[in-house]
Write an enzyme that holds these catalytic residues in place. Structure first.
Site, mmCIF file in Angstrom:
data_model
loop_
_atom_site.group_PDB
_atom_site.id
_atom_site.type_symbol
_atom_site.label_atom_id
_atom_site.label_comp_id
_atom_site.label_asym_id
_atom_site.label_seq_id
_atom_site.Cartn_x
_atom_site.Cartn_y
_atom_site.Cartn_z
ATOM 1 N N LYS A 195 -12.549 16.852 -8.991
ATOM 2 C CA LYS A 195 -11.153 17.093 -8.586
ATOM 3 C C LYS A 195 -10.919 18.520 -8.091
ATOM 4 O O LYS A 195 -9.826 19.074 -8.254
ATOM 5 C CB LYS A 195 -10.184 16.777 -9.738
ATOM 6 C CG LYS A 195 -10.202 15.308 -10.134
ATOM 7 C CD LYS A 195 -9.191 15.000 -11.204
ATOM 8 C CE LYS A 195 -9.242 13.537 -11.587
ATOM 9 N NZ LYS A 195 -8.336 13.191 -12.669
ATOM 10 N N ASP B 90 -5.075 6.028 -4.015
ATOM 11 C CA ASP B 90 -4.823 7.427 -4.382
ATOM 12 C C ASP B 90 -4.870 7.642 -5.890
ATOM 13 O O ASP B 90 -4.803 6.696 -6.677
ATOM 14 C CB ASP B 90 -3.443 7.877 -3.864
ATOM 15 C CG ASP B 90 -3.558 8.480 -2.474
ATOM 16 O OD1 ASP B 90 -4.693 8.581 -1.979
ATOM 17 O OD2 ASP B 90 -2.529 8.838 -1.891
ATOM 18 N N LYS C 265 -7.228 -5.234 -5.004
ATOM 19 C CA LYS C 265 -5.911 -5.532 -4.429
ATOM 20 C C LYS C 265 -5.757 -7.034 -4.201
ATOM 21 O O LYS C 265 -4.734 -7.628 -4.546
ATOM 22 C CB LYS C 265 -5.727 -4.780 -3.101
ATOM 23 C CG LYS C 265 -5.552 -3.279 -3.242
ATOM 24 C CD LYS C 265 -5.312 -2.633 -1.889
ATOM 25 C CE LYS C 265 -5.083 -1.130 -2.029
ATOM 26 N NZ LYS C 265 -4.763 -0.485 -0.744
ATOM 27 N N ASP D 194 0.870 -1.175 0.000
ATOM 28 C CA ASP D 194 0.000 0.000 0.000
ATOM 29 C C ASP D 194 0.911 1.230 0.000
ATOM 30 O O ASP D 194 2.119 1.112 0.213
ATOM 31 C CB ASP D 194 -0.877 -0.052 1.257
ATOM 32 C CG ASP D 194 -1.795 1.153 1.385
ATOM 33 O OD1 ASP D 194 -2.347 1.579 0.357
ATOM 34 O OD2 ASP D 194 -1.950 1.674 2.492
ATOM 35 N N THR E 67 -2.598 1.277 -4.564
ATOM 36 C CA THR E 67 -3.094 2.375 -3.727
ATOM 37 C C THR E 67 -4.440 2.885 -4.213
ATOM 38 O O THR E 67 -4.767 2.777 -5.397
ATOM 39 C CB THR E 67 -2.065 3.536 -3.691
ATOM 40 O OG1 THR E 67 -2.601 4.630 -2.960
ATOM 41 C CG2 THR E 67 -1.724 4.009 -5.098
#
Length: 909
Positions: free
Chosen positions: A411, A541, A627, A253, A539
């Site tokens: 965003k 992100d 994941k 991660d 991740t």
């Protein structure tokens, strides 16, 4: 009154569950007896009722233990019995007892840890008084739990390899038994003779192997826990320490694992000037000069000078930027009592020492903490207002008119505030450069500076503002309210109204914050790379941040190209992009979760083949289920061992799916740490965990298992020679205590002391991670090494038995005395031959075993002639046989090390 809620379909890694209706009854005490899942963390593999059946099933589902169970059961049949029942049932009972005790200890530890964490969570909930609320989704229905698979008993690759070798030994056992009966021309009840020979040669498969390996694992786990260089490391699963020595893929991660999850404000860029950490005092002086009552400029007869005008202009620009950062966020200051000041008083006086900032993102907190450090402090906030404090202590009040929260689609986030002192209405906005570039007024520096800051590993936000007239705002508000009340296309209409404001905004500044890497992340990743381990970063992100961290952490080296896999939505796009990626060589891959899903749907094999060739892979915007899916695909496609590292609840499914799961205790709680096989306090400890402990555990277990097999094959070879010489009789050479004693008190301690052996010092293993790369080929335990030990065993067993038969006097008891003593001495010498680094406990084990044998001869008069072993004749015969069985192997070992030394010996010489 009742409230109905239907659970959405729960999608797990391991399957689906049907949705169930949930009815929550309020103000109806009689309805409270309905039972729902308990809202607790539970990482246990068993419960009270399933523990014993579960442990026994996990033991006997493998050939090794099932074979010994059948063997022990066969001794209840009189025609098959070869010796006392205890010679079969005591070793099996001991093996099972060790396993059950170990599993019980781990389950109890797991229960205690879970209880501790659940108590902490409950304490936090009840800390502020009575909790009033309705929780609809609890326990197994919690979103994070739905993304998590059930805890499973992980079986190491090493154990599976040993299990495979025992099957080969069983095959050899059956062949030898058949040969013995065939040489008797299948006379009489030959089928019964086959079973008797199988029982007679059963030592070919050593029952002590399982218990030696299990006890070895306990020792390795203890060594990991006691290593002062990786303090706080916990071994939660002591069944797989050897796995740590053969990891090919590390999946990690990002936030909280590679990074500290602590954002630090690093850069304020105004276009013409940039302020870094070393020049923040200048920003502070600009803010102070704006809010101070006295003019900082000296009086001039001819009006203000050019320098004064420039200074005032720069001060106002800095002030506008800092004010925008202090107002445009979702941060709330919260006041807590500090022992001196109570909560109410701290809140009333905006007490600095009692204030903590709360926000959905650590980036936001970092920005607000920075504005506080330069003089403009956020001291209060509720749903409709905000208060800032100036350097002079004055409180500025702002009314929050509208807030436009950040979304992953937009965003950006925006806020409209009214300054209560001046009545000015301002629209502030901050967001990613890709969206803000089209919103702010034309400039020639935004794109270039964003690129420069991103290359430094900073997370960049663009801050802008727009002043609104009262009429302008009223018009906007009317349209905004109307859009929000729309029945059809509401979100689209709302977005359109907001976009009408997002035009020609004044660019104020760029902010750069850094999620600092954990200590020694770069050298640790370099060590892993040199050890032949490929690192994948998974991740949640965004792509830019993930790419930034990958570069910053040197996950991607400076010389490597990066291929950013463009967003694909269908089969055709995926095909084109995969072809483009195929043309790249030695190139790191960055891909988003959405594109990954499309590729795996249509081109799973092709994508995994290409990705596995990459030196590094970064998957951003990954869900917990993805994941775990990536880990599973790597295991399936490559057949290599994987290790997953994470710190949060969203990493649990990945950790549980991997061959080795490592949890990092971080700011996101202990959920990952509790569910993992190994828990560390910092990412850098992973280097030593793999390079030193993983490597040693694997090499030691390989040496231990082969030596235990050798020990058993030696005595089985002697039995075969003995039976063939004495007319293929199914009569045991050694009976009763000699058989039990041979694999326990006479040889167990020296053989088990191999768990303390090491080829190189830990400092050398860390300095030369290339040594780890050798283990990935599985050479310490392979068919080749197994065959070598089989040949050694046959040679030594034959020499000892034929030597004893050749040199024996006239009685059978002398054969037993000479051969058994030579066998014990040979085993002790072979341990000494195998050891590479002597430990004082090894010397004690050798001397203790020899002393035990000599002392026990007094009590073995039933099997051994005590007077005969005291003669010179006995001593020289045993010495000759032992030397002939061991000396050639010493010579071969010396020659091999002289002309073909192993890689580690070059570092120790």
């Amino acid at each position: 009154m009742c409230s109905h809620s239907r659970c959405c379909e729960c999608i797990r890694c391991c399957g689906r569950r049907d949705p169930r209706p949930r009815t929550v009854w309020l103000c109806h005490p009689e309805k409270r007896d309905q039972r729902y899942p308990r809202n607790v963390i539970n990482n246990q593999k068993y419960n009270f009722f399933t523990f014993l059946p579960g442990v026994l099933f996990n033991q006997f589902k493998y050939f090794f233990n099932l074979y010994f169970l059948l063997l022990a059961c066969s001794q209840f049949v009189p025609e098959m019995r070869l010796g006392a029942l205890y010679t079969y049932w005591v070793p099996l009972g001991f093996v099972l007892a060790v396993t059950i005790i170990r599993e019980a200890v781990e389950e109890i530890r797991c229960y205690v840890r879970d209880k501790e964490v659940n108590s902490q969570i409950y304490s936090k909930l009840t800390a502020r008084g009575t909790v009033v609320g309705v929780v609809l989704y609890t326990g197994r229905e919690l979103r994070s739990v739905m993304n998590t698979s059930n805890p499973r008993s992980k079986i190491g690759l090493f154990d599976l390899e040993v299990n495979c070798l025992t099957k080969i030994l069983f095959g050899a056992l059956v062949v030898v038994s058949l040969v013995m009966v065939a040489l008797q021309h299948f006379a009489g009840r030959w089928y019964l003779q086959i079973i008797r020979f199988i029982l007679l040669f059963s030592n070919i498969i050593p029952i002590s192997l399982r218990v030696n390996l299990d006890m070895g694992k306990i020792v390795y786990s203890w060594m990991i826990r006691k290593d002062s260089k990786i303090p706080g490391t916990v071994v939660r699963s002591s069944t797989i320490p050897e796995q740590l020595g053969r990891i090919s893929y590390l999946l990690t991660d990002k936030t909280g694992t590679l990074t500290q999850n602590e954002m630090v404000f690093k850069r304020l860029h105004l276009g013409t000037v940039a302020y870094g950490l070393d020049s923040m005092d200048e920003v502070q002086s600009h803010i102070f000069s704006i809010y101070t009552q006295q003019s900082q400029d000296p009086p001039a007869l001819k009006g203000p000078t050019l320098a004064t005008k420039v200074r005032k202009t720069m001060s106002s620009r800095v002030h506008e930027a800092v004010k925008a950062i202090a107002l445009c966020h979702n941060v709330t200051p919260v006041y807590e009592s500090n022992g001196v000041t109570d909560q109410a008083e701290a809140e009333r006086h905006f007490e600095d020492s009692c204030r903590v900032y709360q926000a959905s993102s650590p980036d936001e907190v970092a920005l607000v903490q920075w504005t506080e450090s330069v003089g403009l402090t956020l001291v209060g906030r509720d749903q409709s207002s905000m208060q800032l404090r100036t350097p002079g202590g004055q409180i500025l009040n702002f009314t929050i008119l509208q807030i436009f929260p950040f979304t992953y689609e937009s965003k950006r986030m925006g806020i409209i505030v009214r300054d209560e002192s001046t009545g000015e209405i301002t629209f502030y906005m901050k967001g990613a450069d890709v969206v803000m570039a089209g919103i702010v007024q034309y400039n020639d520096w935004l794109e270039e500076e964003c690129g420069n800051m991103a290359r430094e590993g900073l997370r960049v936000l663009v801050v802008a503002k727009k002043s609104l007239m009262e009429e302008q705002y009223q018009d906007f508000e009317a349209r905004y309210v109307q859009a929000k009340l729309s029945v059809h296309d509401r979100s689209l209409k709302v977005a359109t109204v907001i976009e009408s404001l997002e035009m020609e905004m004044e660019l104020l500044c760029l902010t750069g914050v850094e999620d600092q890497l954990q200590t020694d992340v770069r050298p640790t990743l370099e060590t892993l790379r040199n050890a032949g381990i490929k690192v994948w970063m998974l991740t949640g992100d965004k792509l830019e941040t993930a790419t930034c961290t990958a570069k910053n952490a040197h996950l991607v080296t400076r010389t490597q190209d990066i291929h950013i896999f463009r967003l694909v939505t269908n089969r055709g796009e995926a095909h084109l992009e995969l072809n483009a990626f195929r043309r790249k060589h030695d190139c790191a891959l960055v891909i988003s979760g959405d594109s990954l899903e499309v590729c795996l749907k249509f081109y799973e094999y092709e994508f995994m083949e290409l990705a596995c060739q990459c030196p590094a892979v970064v998957c951003c915007r990954c869900t917990p289920t993805q994941k775990a899916q990536i880990v599973h695909l790597l295991q399936e496609r490559t057949g290599k061992l994987t290790c997953a590292v994470g710190d949060g609840g969203n990493d649990v499914s990945m950790i549980q799916e991997a061959d080795c799961g490592v949890g990092v205790e971080g700011k996101e709680g202990k959920q990952a740490s509790l569910a993992a096989d190994f828990s560390v306090t910092q990412f850098k400890h992973l280097g030593r965990l793999l390079m030193v402990h993983g490597r040693n555990s694997y090499k030691r277990s390989a040496a231990l298992s082969q030596f235990v097999i050798h020990r058993s094959l030696c005595i089985s070879t002697m039995q075969a020679v003995f039976s063939s010489v004495f007319y293929f009789a199914s009569v045991p050479l050694y009976q009763g205590f000699l058989i039990i004693g041979y694999s326990t008190i006479y040889t167990m301690f020296p053989v088990f002391s191999l768990v303390l052996d090491k080829d190189v010092k830990s400092e050398v293993a860390m300095l030369y991670p290339e040594l780890y790369k050798d283990l990935l080929k599985g050479r310490p335990l392979s068919y080749k090494t197994f065959l070598i030990w089989v040949l050694i065993s046959i040679y030594q067993g034959s020499i000892i038995m034929y030597g004893a038969l050749l040199l024996f006097e006239s009685e059978f008891v002398h054969i037993v005395a000479i051969s058994f003593t030579s066998l014990i001495l040979t085993e002790l010498l072979m341990v000494a031959l195998t050891i590479q680094t002597w430990h004082w406990l090894m010397i004690v084990a050798e001397l203790l075993s020899l002393s035990c044998y000599i002392a026990s001869l007094v009590f073995l008069h039933e099997f051994i002639d005590v007077y005969f072993i005291a003669t010179l004749s006995f001593l020289w015969k045993v010495t000759v046989i032992t030397l002939v069985s061991c000396l050639p192997l010493y010579v071969l070992k010396y020659l091999r090390r002289r002309f073909s030394p192993p890689s580690y010996s070059k570092l120790t010489s």
